[in-house]
Scaffold this motif. Structure first.
Motif, PDB file in Angstrom:
ATOM      1  N   MET A   1     -21.003  -9.712  -8.467  1.00 57.66           N
ATOM      2  CA  MET A   1     -19.714  -9.077  -8.208  1.00 57.66           C
ATOM      3  C   MET A   1     -19.406  -9.149  -6.714  1.00 57.66           C
ATOM      4  N   ALA A   2     -18.177  -9.610  -6.372  1.00 61.97           N
ATOM      5  CA  ALA A   2     -17.767  -9.739  -4.976  1.00 61.97           C
ATOM      6  C   ALA A   2     -17.271  -8.398  -4.450  1.00 61.97           C
ATOM      7  N   THR A   3     -17.172  -8.299  -3.126  1.00 66.68           N
ATOM      8  CA  THR A   3     -16.663  -7.092  -2.471  1.00 66.68           C
ATOM      9  C   THR A   3     -15.589  -7.473  -1.472  1.00 66.68           C
ATOM     10  N   CYS A   4     -14.686  -6.527  -1.196  1.00 66.73           N
ATOM     11  CA  CYS A   4     -13.621  -6.750  -0.219  1.00 66.73           C
ATOM     12  C   CYS A   4     -14.234  -6.809   1.181  1.00 66.73           C
ATOM     13  N   PRO A   5     -13.932  -7.831   1.988  1.00 64.84           N
ATOM     14  CA  PRO A   5     -14.509  -7.932   3.336  1.00 64.84           C
ATOM     15  C   PRO A   5     -13.982  -6.865   4.292  1.00 64.84           C
ATOM     16  N   ASN A  10     -15.642  -2.985  -4.558  1.00 65.33           N
ATOM     17  CA  ASN A  10     -16.113  -3.989  -5.503  1.00 65.33           C
ATOM     18  C   ASN A  10     -14.931  -4.655  -6.196  1.00 65.33           C
ATOM     19  N   TRP A  13     -15.092  -9.800 -11.439  1.00 66.99           N
ATOM     20  CA  TRP A  13     -15.041 -11.264 -11.450  1.00 66.99           C
ATOM     21  C   TRP A  13     -13.750 -11.788 -12.065  1.00 66.99           C
ATOM     22  N   CYS A  20      -6.588  -7.157  -1.925  1.00 70.56           N
ATOM     23  CA  CYS A  20      -7.456  -6.084  -2.411  1.00 70.56           C
ATOM     24  C   CYS A  20      -6.580  -4.945  -2.943  1.00 70.56           C
ATOM     25  N   ILE A  27      -7.537 -11.027   1.082  1.00 71.47           N
ATOM     26  CA  ILE A  27      -8.963 -11.372   1.181  1.00 71.47           C
ATOM     27  C   ILE A  27      -9.182 -12.765   1.773  1.00 71.47           C
TER      28      ILE A  27
END
Length: 310
Positions: A1-5, A10, A13, A20, A27
């Motif tokens: 699972m990706a995260t916001c930079p 979270n 997918w 975001c 993003i």
């Protein structure tokens, strides 16, 4: 699972949105300036590594006169492997310890092909003579001969593989191993000739030897000299002074600068030549115009003179 930079939220997918949903930041474009600078820094590091490797490869192969001599003397032993190291003569099939036979004898390649195509027959021959007869010695001699060739090729490749260590002795080691295997090969091949003479005849696969005689040949002594020459030049290179990565990079940059300077000078010369050509064309055009004007004036003066006479 990706995260916001940006906020660390979270991101599932299946969420394909570019922004975001928590903080609304884009993003893909988040902190793009710093990421671009980081990418440029990494690219520069990769280029420096590439230049360093290429500097080392070039220096290892032909960076000095001594290394150029090594390049030549490393290739020369290949000539020795097409010379006959040992002969086994017979009234049927004869054999030579060489890659290429020029007298219709069977070479090391022919023996190797028999091993692959008639493995079971050759194996039975080993068992029949108790692994101590002409067939066993012939195969062992051929095997060590091919190993000798492999290690002399490896010695050359190590000049590239070990280019980061210009004073490496690995090439000397492989050259010595090649010489040791060459001696063993000739000994076994010669023993095959002696054992074949004792039993009178033997077979290896589809090849037969009858009335056997033979031993070491003149070609091996030439090959041995070439192999020793390769050892000597590799020892000389290993103990000779070597340039550092900084020196090699400085030389590369100096060459690049000189090349760019020459390119600029050539461009300036072309520009000056073009300007001179244009100036010459303009002057030629002026001359043509002036000449035309002069002729018109002369013709007009003649016409006026004729008119006055009348």
């Amino acid at each position: 699972m990706a995260t916001c930079p940006n906020c660390g939220q979270n991101i599932a997918w299946w969420n394909l949105k570019a922004d975001c949903k928590n903080c609304g930041v884009s993003i893909p474009n988040h902190d793009w300036v710093n990421r671009l600078e980081e990418d440029n820094r990494k690219a520069e590091e990769q280029f420096l590594k590439f230049y360093k490797t290429m500097n080392r490869v070039k220096y290892s192969l032909w960076g000095t006169k001594l290394r150029i001599a090594r390049l030549v003397l490393t290739f020369l032993p290949a000539i020795g492997f097409i010379l006959p190291w040992a002969d086994i003569k017979s009234s049927a099939d004869s054999f030579q310890l060489t890659l290429l036979s020029f007298n219709h004898s069977k070479s090391a390649i022919d023996i190797l092909l028999q091993l692959f195509s008639n493995m079971s027959v050759v194996t039975e021959g080993f068992k029949f003579e108790g692994f101590g007869g002409p067939v066993s010695y012939l195969v062992l001699g051929t095997g060590f001969y091919l190993l000798s060739a492999f290690f002399i090729v490896l010695a050359f490749l190590l000049n590239i593989i070990k280019c980061g260590k210009p004073k490496t002795k690995s090439t000397v080691t492989t050259d010595i191993i090649s010489i040791i295997f060459s001696v063993i090969a000739v000994v076994f091949f010669s023993m095959s000739g002696g054992a074949g003479a004792d039993v009178g005849a033997f077979s290896i696969g589809a090849l037969n030897a009858i009335g056997v005689s033979g031993g070491i040949s003149w070609g091996y002594f030439v090959a041995l000299v070439l192999l020793l020459g390769a050892v000597g030049i590799n020892v000389a290179v290993a103990i000779a002074p070597a340039k550092t990565d900084e020196e090699l990079e400085s030389e590369r940059l100096a060459k690049v600068e000189a090349k760019e300077k020459k390119a600029k000078e050539d461009e300036l010369k072309k520009e000056r030549a073009r300007e001179e050509a244009e100036k010459a064309a303009e002057e030629e055009q002026k001359r043509i115009v002036e000449e035309a004007k002069r002729k018109v004036a002369e013709r007009k003066a003649k016409e006026e003179a004729k008119a006055k006479k009348k």
